[in-house]
Enzyme design. Structure first.
Site, PDB file in Angstrom:
ATOM      1  N   GLY A  11      -3.725   4.195  -0.901  1.00 53.09           N
ATOM      2  CA  GLY A  11      -4.174   5.248   0.017  1.00 53.09           C
ATOM      3  C   GLY A  11      -3.062   6.271   0.191  1.00 53.09           C
ATOM      4  N   PHE A  12      -3.208   7.166   1.169  1.00 60.13           N
ATOM      5  CA  PHE A  12      -2.174   8.189   1.390  1.00 60.13           C
ATOM      6  C   PHE A  12      -0.807   7.555   1.678  1.00 60.13           C
ATOM      7  CE2 PHE A  12      -5.803  11.074   2.662  1.00 60.13           C
ATOM      8  CZ  PHE A  12      -5.659  11.927   1.577  1.00 60.13           C
ATOM      9  N   TYR A  13      -0.798   6.518   2.522  1.00 60.18           N
ATOM     10  CA  TYR A  13       0.462   5.860   2.885  1.00 60.18           C
ATOM     11  C   TYR A  13       1.113   5.259   1.645  1.00 60.18           C
ATOM     12  CZ  TYR A  13       3.512   3.245   6.182  1.00 60.18           C
ATOM     13  OH  TYR A  13       4.563   2.759   6.905  1.00 60.18           O
ATOM     14  N   ARG A  83      -6.517   3.727  11.188  1.00 61.13           N
ATOM     15  CA  ARG A  83      -7.241   3.896  12.450  1.00 61.13           C
ATOM     16  C   ARG A  83      -8.146   5.113  12.415  1.00 61.13           C
ATOM     17  NH1 ARG A  83      -3.430   3.801  17.523  1.00 61.13           N
ATOM     18  NH2 ARG A  83      -1.797   4.663  16.216  1.00 61.13           N
ATOM     19  N   ARG A  89      -4.398   0.158  17.505  1.00 59.90           N
ATOM     20  CA  ARG A  89      -3.947  -0.598  16.337  1.00 59.90           C
ATOM     21  C   ARG A  89      -4.589  -1.985  16.338  1.00 59.90           C
ATOM     22  NH1 ARG A  89       0.889   2.157  17.679  1.00 59.90           N
ATOM     23  NH2 ARG A  89       1.476   3.599  16.015  1.00 59.90           N
ATOM     24  N   VAL A 119       3.605  -2.878   6.373  1.00 57.37           N
ATOM     25  CA  VAL A 119       3.383  -1.689   7.204  1.00 57.37           C
ATOM     26  C   VAL A 119       1.950  -1.617   7.731  1.00 57.37           C
ATOM     27  CG1 VAL A 119       5.163  -0.436   5.910  1.00 57.37           C
ATOM     28  CG2 VAL A 119       2.758  -0.102   5.325  1.00 57.37           C
ATOM     29  N   SER A 120       1.109  -2.604   7.340  1.00 57.14           N
ATOM     30  CA  SER A 120      -0.289  -2.605   7.787  1.00 57.14           C
ATOM     31  C   SER A 120      -0.366  -2.849   9.300  1.00 57.14           C
ATOM     32  CB  SER A 120      -1.069  -3.698   7.055  1.00 57.14           C
ATOM     33  OG  SER A 120      -0.852  -3.620   5.656  1.00 57.14           O
ATOM     34  N   ASN A 121      -1.339  -2.220   9.954  1.00 56.40           N
ATOM     35  CA  ASN A 121      -1.499  -2.369  11.403  1.00 56.40           C
ATOM     36  C   ASN A 121      -2.544  -3.420  11.765  1.00 56.40           C
ATOM     37  OD1 ASN A 121       0.285  -0.676  12.908  1.00 56.40           O
ATOM     38  ND2 ASN A 121      -0.720   1.106  11.990  1.00 56.40           N
ATOM     39  N   HIS A 176       5.339  -2.305  17.998  1.00 55.41           N
ATOM     40  CA  HIS A 176       4.833  -1.018  17.535  1.00 55.41           C
ATOM     41  C   HIS A 176       3.533  -0.797  18.285  1.00 55.41           C
ATOM     42  CE1 HIS A 176       4.582   2.378  14.926  1.00 55.41           C
ATOM     43  NE2 HIS A 176       3.598   1.937  14.173  1.00 55.41           N
TER      44      HIS A 176
END
Length: 310
Positions: A11-13, A83, A89, A119-121, A176
């Site tokens: 994805g973008f991330y 999200r 989150r 880094v996944s929420n 976070h």
């Protein structure tokens, strides 16, 4: 340098993280893997065609097969749903837990010696889950959040005061999300305490904006979530591992007695290098900051226990 880094999720991330890692030009290979056929391959082709212009030699490989990720030195897990406006989150927890569990099972098979950066929420919960599923030493599984929260806080302070971002130092610990702990006692502008330059209510306003930093971006974008600052943070953590830099970075790390807290993944200052977290750095905190960190630890502990069953 050399070596191999895998980014899971195109994805973008994930794709922006892969771009930053390739442009550092310190790795032999950056692998981008995703379940969508053609997507990581197309992005890799595009990124490789930028090499003559940007002047880097790192090869980017796009794949749908974990076999191509085998023997990675570092793996970044970005896979999961982003999200949508109005979501917290935590609303992502069940669907992303399934994804992170599956990814972790694959990584454990193909890159058993890797340092894994999650880094996944929701971040703290997914880091704990990945650690449980991977079965690696806890020092080799880290979550990226503190560096991003700190960057957001630093940027807001710099803009508010009209000063260069490099003159500002801030720190955020804890989780976070809702129990993020800003650390004003370690926040300075040109070495001067932040509290001397901004009134308490203004600092609190910037802290709140930092805590809601991701949601603010999500609300504006309407589709998708932040990825430029998050990918910059993830890539920096990978770089610290690859270069064995020993940089002290706020990260979601396993805490085992430091700050009087034990047995939980929590945002703390961590020395990052070749094997992941070399040590948790116990900085001096004010009584209020320490109490807030303990509160964050208990909130995260309860949620991490829930996730273990997902």
């Amino acid at each position: 340098m050399g070596g191999k880094v895998t980014v899971v999720g195109a994805g973008f991330y994930g794709s922006t993280t892969a771009q930053r890692l390739a442009e550092y030009d310190i790795f032999d290979t950056v692998v981008l893997t995703d379940i969508i056929e053609g997507k990581p391959q197309g992005l890799a082709l595009d990124l490789n065609q930028s090499r003559p212009i940007e002047g880097f030699e790192t090869t980017v490989v796009g794949t749908n097969d974990y076999a191509d990720t085998e023997g990675s030195d570092v793996v970044v897990i970005t896979a999961g749903l982003p999200r949508k406006p109005g979501m917290s989150r935590l609303d992502l927890i069940e669907v992303n837990a399934k994804i992170v569990r599956q990814v972790s099972e694959n990584i454990a098979k193909t890159s058993p010696e890797a340092v894994v950066i999650v880094v996944s929420n929701p971040l703290d919960e997914m880091t704990a889950l990945a650690s449980n599923v991977l079965g690696f030493p806890r020092s080799r599984v880290i979550g990226q959040a503190g560096l991003l929260d700190t960057a957001r806080f630093t940027n807001f302070v710099a803009v508010e005061l009209g000063v260069p971002v490099k003159s500002v130092r801030t720190l955020t610990l804890g989780s976070h999300g809702d129990t993020m702990v800003p650390v004003p006692s370690h926040s300075t502008v040109d070495g001067k305490p932040l509290a001397d330059l901004l009134p308490a209510d203004k600092i609190e306003e910037l802290v709140t904006r930092t805590r809601n930093g991701g949601a603010e971006v999500v609300a504006l974008l309407k589709t998708g979530s932040a990825y430029y600052a998050p990918s910059a943070a993830a890539a920096r953590m990978v770089k610290a591992v690859a270069e064995d830099s020993g940089a002290v970075i706020p990260a979601c790390a396993w805490v085992d007695g430091e700050f009087g807290i034990a047995g939980v993944y929590l945002g703390v200052p961590a020395e990052i290098g070749r094997g992941g977290v070399k040590k948790v750095v116990e900085i001096d905190l004010s009584d209020q900051e320490k109490a807030a960190l303990v509160t964050a630890a208990e909130a995260v502990r309860a949620k991490q226990a829930d996730v273990a069953n997902l």
